[in-house]
Every structure is written in C-alpha cells, then in structure tokens.
Design a protein around this motif. Structure first.
Motif, PDB file in Angstrom:
ATOM      1  N   TRP A   1      -5.629  -4.132  -1.345  1.00 55.05           N
ATOM      2  CA  TRP A   1      -5.073  -4.477  -0.104  1.00 55.05           C
ATOM      3  C   TRP A   1      -6.125  -4.604   0.898  1.00 55.05           C
ATOM      4  CZ3 TRP A   1      -0.682  -5.933  -1.535  1.00 55.05           C
ATOM      5  CH2 TRP A   1      -0.265  -5.233  -2.762  1.00 55.05           C
ATOM      6  N   THR A   2      -7.140  -3.447   0.828  1.00 57.97           N
ATOM      7  CA  THR A   2      -8.414  -3.649   1.502  1.00 57.97           C
ATOM      8  C   THR A   2      -9.254  -4.866   1.406  1.00 57.97           C
ATOM      9  OG1 THR A   2      -9.457  -2.095   0.117  1.00 57.97           O
ATOM     10  CG2 THR A   2      -8.459  -1.201   1.975  1.00 57.97           C
TER      11      THR A   2
ATOM     12  N   LEU B   1      -2.893  -0.104   6.236  1.00 61.51           N
ATOM     13  CA  LEU B   1      -3.225   1.212   5.869  1.00 61.51           C
ATOM     14  C   LEU B   1      -2.401   2.348   6.193  1.00 61.51           C
ATOM     15  CD1 LEU B   1      -7.242   1.688   5.725  1.00 61.51           C
ATOM     16  CD2 LEU B   1      -5.663   0.924   3.992  1.00 61.51           C
TER      17      LEU B   1
ATOM     18  N   LEU C   1      -9.831   6.969   5.490  1.00 64.25           N
ATOM     19  CA  LEU C   1     -10.024   5.717   4.973  1.00 64.25           C
ATOM     20  C   LEU C   1     -10.326   4.490   5.401  1.00 64.25           C
ATOM     21  CD1 LEU C   1      -9.598   4.550   1.791  1.00 64.25           C
ATOM     22  CD2 LEU C   1      -7.093   4.542   2.312  1.00 64.25           C
ATOM     23  N   GLN C   2      -9.705   4.531   6.679  1.00 61.75           N
ATOM     24  CA  GLN C   2      -9.924   3.255   7.234  1.00 61.75           C
ATOM     25  C   GLN C   2     -11.432   3.124   7.834  1.00 61.75           C
ATOM     26  OE1 GLN C   2      -7.583   3.477  10.839  1.00 61.75           O
ATOM     27  NE2 GLN C   2      -8.468   1.485  11.899  1.00 61.75           N
TER      28      GLN C   2
ATOM     29  N   THR D   1       1.860   5.494  -3.212  1.00 62.00           N
ATOM     30  CA  THR D   1       1.758   6.649  -2.639  1.00 62.00           C
ATOM     31  C   THR D   1       3.216   7.413  -2.515  1.00 62.00           C
ATOM     32  OG1 THR D   1       2.285   5.975  -0.327  1.00 62.00           O
ATOM     33  CG2 THR D   1       0.234   5.979  -0.810  1.00 62.00           C
TER      34      THR D   1
ATOM     35  N   PHE E   1       0.916  -1.132   0.063  1.00 63.85           N
ATOM     36  CA  PHE E   1       0.133  -0.163  -0.086  1.00 63.85           C
ATOM     37  C   PHE E   1       0.797   1.111   0.070  1.00 63.85           C
ATOM     38  CE2 PHE E   1      -2.815   3.108   2.473  1.00 63.85           C
ATOM     39  CZ  PHE E   1      -3.655   3.216   1.292  1.00 63.85           C
TER      40      PHE E   1
ATOM     41  N   SER F   1       0.864   4.017   3.977  1.00 64.88           N
ATOM     42  CA  SER F   1       0.555   5.230   3.301  1.00 64.88           C
ATOM     43  C   SER F   1       1.324   6.397   4.380  1.00 64.88           C
ATOM     44  CB  SER F   1      -0.553   5.745   2.903  1.00 64.88           C
ATOM     45  OG  SER F   1      -1.343   5.999   4.078  1.00 64.88           O
TER      46      SER F   1
ATOM     47  N   ALA G   1     -13.718   4.072  -4.003  1.00 61.37           N
ATOM     48  CA  ALA G   1     -12.339   4.597  -4.267  1.00 61.37           C
ATOM     49  C   ALA G   1     -12.529   5.707  -5.192  1.00 61.37           C
ATOM     50  CB  ALA G   1     -11.415   3.556  -4.837  1.00 61.37           C
TER      51      ALA G   1
ATOM     52  N   LYS H   1      -3.312   0.086  -5.786  1.00 58.79           N
ATOM     53  CA  LYS H   1      -3.849   0.815  -4.955  1.00 58.79           C
ATOM     54  C   LYS H   1      -4.788   0.288  -3.753  1.00 58.79           C
ATOM     55  CE  LYS H   1      -3.147   5.185  -7.300  1.00 58.79           C
ATOM     56  NZ  LYS H   1      -3.911   6.527  -7.589  1.00 58.79           N
ATOM     57  N   SER H   2      -5.450   0.831  -2.946  1.00 63.82           N
ATOM     58  CA  SER H   2      -6.276   0.616  -1.621  1.00 63.82           C
ATOM     59  C   SER H   2      -7.121  -0.613  -1.988  1.00 63.82           C
ATOM     60  CB  SER H   2      -6.861   1.753  -1.117  1.00 63.82           C
ATOM     61  OG  SER H   2      -7.955   2.205  -1.937  1.00 63.82           O
TER      62      SER H   2
END
Length: 422
Positions: free
Chosen positions: A133-134, A153, A339-340, A35, A31, A156, A363, A129-130
């Motif tokens: 991983w999420t 997270l 974001l979390q 960035t 992640f 980043s 996103a 991007k996110s």
C-alpha cells in the motif's frame, strides 16, 4: 513557502487527490485486513482457552510465528512489488489473507494444526502488508504524499477500533471457530472488491485512478538497494524507527496493566486505551499535513519529542488522573505516526525506483521491533515488578530517536512535486 509556491503546491495536491482518491480508499481497507487477526486475538483468547485448554502463550504463539516470517521475507516481497507492481501482489494477497484468516476457524484443538494455520496465514499476509500500500501511494502522490499516507495507514487504526466489538458480536452469535471464518469474509470481501476496481497500475507499477485515463507515468529515480545500505540518512531513519517502534510495541501490549499500575481501574484503563486510538488518527492526519509542507525530518523529530514528554506525567510527582489522561492522548497521537514517518522519509531519501525492496528492509526492522518490544518490556517489568524503569528509559530513547531525524540533509532531486496537469 512563498505565496506562489503555496498556490502551486495546493494545486498539485488537489490534482493528485482528484485523480487518485479511489486508490487511497482501496489502500485504507486493504491495509486494515492484515491487522484484523491481531486485533481479534484478545477477544478470542479466553474462548479458545476454554474450548481447547490452550495457555495464552500457546494461543499467541501463532501471531509470533506470523510476525517472525515477516523479518526475512519482507525485502523479497518488496522486490516483487518493484518488478510486478502493487496490484499483482496485493490483489491475490488480499484474497489469500482473507481465506487464511477464515481457515483459522478450522482449528480442532491440535496445537500443531494451530501453528500450521498461522504459518500459512503469515506467509500469505506478507502479500497484503504495508509495503504493497505504501508503494502504491508513494508512486501516485508526490506533493500530497504525507496526507495520502496518513489516510491509507489509518486503516490499521480503524481495524483496531472496529474489530474487537465485531469479533465479540460474532463470537456471541456463532462461537469462536465460526467467528474466525466470518471475520475473514466480512473484512476480506470489500478489501478484494475495492482493490480489484481501484488498485490499477500501468506497466511500470504506477498507480492509476481506476476511473478514467491516467496521466503519463513518470520514470522513477532513486537509490539501488545496495546504495541504500550505505545511505547515512536511511540508516539513521532505520535506527530511529527500530528504537521508537520497540518502545511503542511494548507500550501498546502492556498499556492496560501499565495504566493499572498508575492507579487507574481496569474499566477506565480499557477506555483510555481506546481513546488513544482516536488520538492516533489525529496524529496521522496532522503529521501528514505538516510533512507535506515542512522539512519531514524535523516534523518527525518533533512528533518523537512529544512522545518523550508524554511519559513525564506518569512519574512522581507529576502523576495525577488528569495528567495520566493527557499522557495517554499524547502517546496515542505520537504513536500513531511511527510507521508513517518511516514511510515518508524512506520515499524521500531512497526514491521510488526500488522503493519496494528498500522499504521491505524497513518493514523487517519494523517486524523485529514489534517482536522484541513486548518481550523486552515484560522482561524489564519482571525484574523489578514495576513499569517505572521503562517509563524513565523511554524518555531518553525517544529523544535519541528524534535527534536521529534532525538534519538528515536536503531532499534529493527526485523528490519534487509534479507539474499540475493542464
């Protein structure tokens, strides 16, 4: 929770972490990689201007293009993750992102070439991007998902802390073009290696530890993308995310000049900006721990109320040097969770069957907010030559965002901790 349920929850969390901690490590580094380019841009801005004569608008135009590409394409990438799993998208995505970042070092002074390099970077970075991983974390963790997301997270934030001094070191030693090349390799190599070993999934995209046999994968339940578009809790989560991320993105970009307007000198302002990054990591961990144990919507709302209160010390007659420091720490703490909160609540109310596609839409909302926030903040500042209207407006905006997360409804049946393996 009762004593029995607390014990069961703790056992479930411990089992999930025992099985999947290598996956979390891979996600942290993975992640972080997409960035790095943003965090290095400020360091490379003046050298690029001196070498090629480009304005700051031209230099940052590449980042804008890369960000705009995220808006329409994120749901498509999310659908691919649902179909093929995080590994099949994320692993080549990391390799291509590292190569594309290094390729920016091929810049030769042509603005057209510069924009082309960033367009390629924006396209391949979508695969790392996110959502990648999420999705992996959300399918591997149920009882301990909030904490696991907080750790993943934080990649980043770690990149935000490490990249500027590393980029400056490479710049001084090798020049700006070679620095780009080396930066891509230094960050990309460990990211690819960790993902190749630890981002291991079964045929249904369920993450395994990569270090041994996995437990039988559950059949995931959840909304379809069409159903998600009509789901009131998800619509409220999306609107709350849009508001608070527009605000957060604007404050992040304008943080140093905003502090200077508060009477803080430039060196101290830079130090406070860095300190708020440390507070952001604390915010991720504390919020993740709380969301695993209490109503996640109420925890998210509480965090946004903290953000609203953090702006008050920046107004007269409350403004003092000590209060400004406390304000920046509180903003860092709450800003690090934005974001979390969105990921956790989306997983709860959308389920995991089509998580990639549904969070891909989220996103896009995040990318839209990140693109509009700095521009809107700059426009409001230009109108009155002051950040005070932004600070005043931020307080009710945060409170509205918090209110949208209150009483989202009971957790759907699919959000239940798994039984602990015998």
């Amino acid at each position: 929770m009762t004593t029995t349920s607390q014990a069961h929850h703790a056992a479930s969390v411990a089992e999930e972490w025992r099985r999947h901690w290598p996956l979390v490590l891979a996600c942290v580094v993975g992640f972080a990689l997409p960035t790095v380019a943003v965090n290095a841009t400020g360091v490379f801005m003046d050298p690029l201007h001196r070498q090629f004569g480009w304005s700051r608008t031209q230099i940052t135009a590449g980042l804008t293009v890369a960000g705009v590409l995220t808006i329409p394409l994120s749901p498509f990438v999310g659908s691919l993750i649902d179909r093929w799993g995080s590994r099949r998208i994320g692993l080549p995505g990391l390799a291509l992102t590292a190569l594309a970042l290094s390729a920016i070092g091929l810049a030769n002074g042509s603005f057209g070439q510069w924009m082309s390099l960033w367009t390629v970077y924006g396209l391949v970075a979508l695969m790392a991007k996110s959502t990648v991983w999420t999705a992996a974390i959300s399918k591997a963790f149920i009882a301990g998902r909030g904490t696991a997301l907080a750790v993943a997270l934080s990649g980043s934030t770690i990149a935000q802390i490490v990249t500027p001094p590393l980029a400056n070191l490479l710049l001084n030693a090798y020049g700006v073009t070679k620095a780009y090349m080396l930066l891509g390799l230094i960050w990309g190599l460990p990211a690819v290696l960790l993902a190749s070993v630890f981002l291991v999934e079964d045929g249904r995209g369920t993450a395994r530890s990569g270090t041994g046999a996995a437990a039988a994968a559950p059949e995931f339940s959840g909304l379809t993308p069409r159903e998600a578009m009509r789901c009131v809790p998800l619509l409220r989560i999306g609107l709350s995310t849009l508001i608070v991320l527009m605000l957060s993105a604007g404050i992040l970009v304008h943080k140093v000049p905003l502090l200077i307007e508060q009477g803080v000198d430039r060196n101290t302002a830079a130090w406070l900006a860095s300190l708020s990054g440390v507070a952001a990591i604390a915010g991720k961990f504390i919020t993740g721990w709380l969301m695993d144990r209490f109503d996640a919507g109420l925890v998210g709302a509480g965090t946004l109320i903290i953000m609203a209160l953090a702006f008050v010390p920046m107004l007269e007659p409350f403004r003092t040097p000590t209060m400004v420091v406390l304000s920046m720490m509180a903003l860092g703490y709450s800003g690090g969770t934005k974001l979390q909160i969105c990921v956790q609540l989306t997983g709860i109310y959308a389920g995991l069957r089509h998580f990639g596609a549904i969070f891909g839409v989220m996103a896009s909302v995040i990318a839209l907010a990140a693109g509009l926030g700095p521009m809107v903040t700059g426009f409001i500042y230009d109108l009155g030559d002051s950040y005070t209207p932004i600070i005043i407006g931020a307080i009710p905006a945060c409170l509205v965002s918090a209110l949208l997360l209150v009483r989202l409804g009971d957790y759907p049946a699919w959000h239940r901790p798994r039984a602990v393996a015998a």
